[in-house]
Write a protein that holds these residues in place. Structure first.
Motif, PDB file in Angstrom:
ATOM      1  N   PHE A  81       0.807  -1.207   0.000  1.00 32.05           N
ATOM      2  CA  PHE A  81       0.000   0.000   0.000  1.00 32.05           C
ATOM      3  C   PHE A  81       0.846   1.265   0.000  1.00 32.05           C
ATOM      4  CE2 PHE A  81      -3.287  -2.937   1.550  1.00 32.05           C
ATOM      5  CZ  PHE A  81      -4.234  -2.666   0.591  1.00 32.05           C
ATOM      6  N   ALA A  82       2.061   1.232   0.508  1.00 34.80           N
ATOM      7  CA  ALA A  82       2.914   2.420   0.546  1.00 34.80           C
ATOM      8  C   ALA A  82       3.324   2.853  -0.855  1.00 34.80           C
ATOM      9  CB  ALA A  82       4.163   2.161   1.390  1.00 34.80           C
ATOM     10  N   GLY A  83       3.438   1.928  -1.781  1.00 32.46           N
ATOM     11  CA  GLY A  83       3.823   2.260  -3.146  1.00 32.46           C
ATOM     12  C   GLY A  83       2.785   3.084  -3.881  1.00 32.46           C
ATOM     13  N   HIS A  84       1.551   3.118  -3.353  1.00 33.55           N
ATOM     14  CA  HIS A  84       0.475   3.825  -4.038  1.00 33.55           C
ATOM     15  C   HIS A  84       0.121   5.134  -3.353  1.00 33.55           C
ATOM     16  CE1 HIS A  84       0.096   0.225  -6.325  1.00 33.55           C
ATOM     17  NE2 HIS A  84      -0.121  -0.478  -5.250  1.00 33.55           N
ATOM     18  N   ALA A  85       0.921   5.594  -2.423  1.00 33.71           N
ATOM     19  CA  ALA A  85       0.585   6.773  -1.640  1.00 33.71           C
ATOM     20  C   ALA A  85       0.889   8.074  -2.382  1.00 33.71           C
ATOM     21  CB  ALA A  85       1.334   6.737  -0.311  1.00 33.71           C
ATOM     22  N   GLN A  86       1.722   8.047  -3.393  1.00 33.09           N
ATOM     23  CA  GLN A  86       2.110   9.266  -4.078  1.00 33.09           C
ATOM     24  C   GLN A  86       1.160   9.559  -5.235  1.00 33.09           C
ATOM     25  OE1 GLN A  86       6.156   8.848  -5.218  1.00 33.09           O
ATOM     26  NE2 GLN A  86       6.908   8.922  -3.132  1.00 33.09           N
ATOM     27  N   ALA A  87       1.240  10.784  -5.716  1.00 35.04           N
ATOM     28  CA  ALA A  87       0.407  11.193  -6.842  1.00 35.04           C
ATOM     29  C   ALA A  87       1.281  11.480  -8.059  1.00 35.04           C
ATOM     30  CB  ALA A  87      -0.381  12.443  -6.468  1.00 35.04           C
TER      31      ALA A  87
END
Length: 180
Positions: free
Chosen positions: A19-25
């Protein structure tokens, strides 16, 4: 007990990394556009395919209009768009459900009287936010955003795969514990 504790820590770390890999925009502005179109009408799949030079048949995956908030496309329940500024900014966010998988996807940012900006989203994972900044300052506003993609693309459900993996890890650890 020590093996169970290590297994739980490993499973928790795996979920956190996933889930941390998807935190950025993914930040996109007019200068990042791969193509522009001077058409003042909404483009259809054939027109988008002609502009980007693909022979694929494109279908509307997701579209949101600023004025009436209307959404359309096959992934309307999976994404939401928040407009801000004049609006010259927009944030497209994944909210759950099936996500778009983009081996061939294109984003269009449109204003009724200005050029439309087209972006190649081939490297977008479908879960990452699309942060659209600085469109049409002092000369217009975003009227809608749309994502077009190649028809027939399979769409896996990432959260279901993660839950299944965690369940299998739990079954394996429980079996190992019973075997003792």
């Amino acid at each position: 007990m020590n093996i169970l504790s290590k297994g739980l820590r490993f499973a928790l770390a795996t979920v956190m990394v996933a889930f941390a890999g998807h935190a950025q925009a993914l930040l996109l502005g007019p200068g990042d556009a791969d193509w522009t179109s001077n058409s003042t009408s909404n483009l259809n799949g054939t027109q988008v395919a002609d502009i980007v030079g693909t022979s694929s048949i494109l279908e509307l995956y997701y579209k949101k209009d600023y004025d009436d908030g209307a959404e359309s496309g096959g992934f309307t329940g999976s994404y939401d768009t928040t407009f801000s500024g004049d609006p010259n900014n927009a944030l497209i966010t994944y909210v759950g459900g099936p996500s778009i998988v983009c081996p061939e996807c294109y984003l269009i940012v449109k204003d009724g009287n200005q050029p439309q900006y087209l972006f190649n989203l081939a490297d977008w994972d479908g879960l990452e936010d699309l942060d659209l900044q600085g469109f049409y300052p002092n000369k217009g506003a975003i009227s809608n955003v749309a994502i077009w993609g190649k028809t027939g693309v399979s769409v896996p459900e990432p959260s279901a795969l993660i839950l299944m993996g965690l369940g299998l890890i739990g079954l394996g650890m429980a079996r190992r514990r019973v075997a003792r």
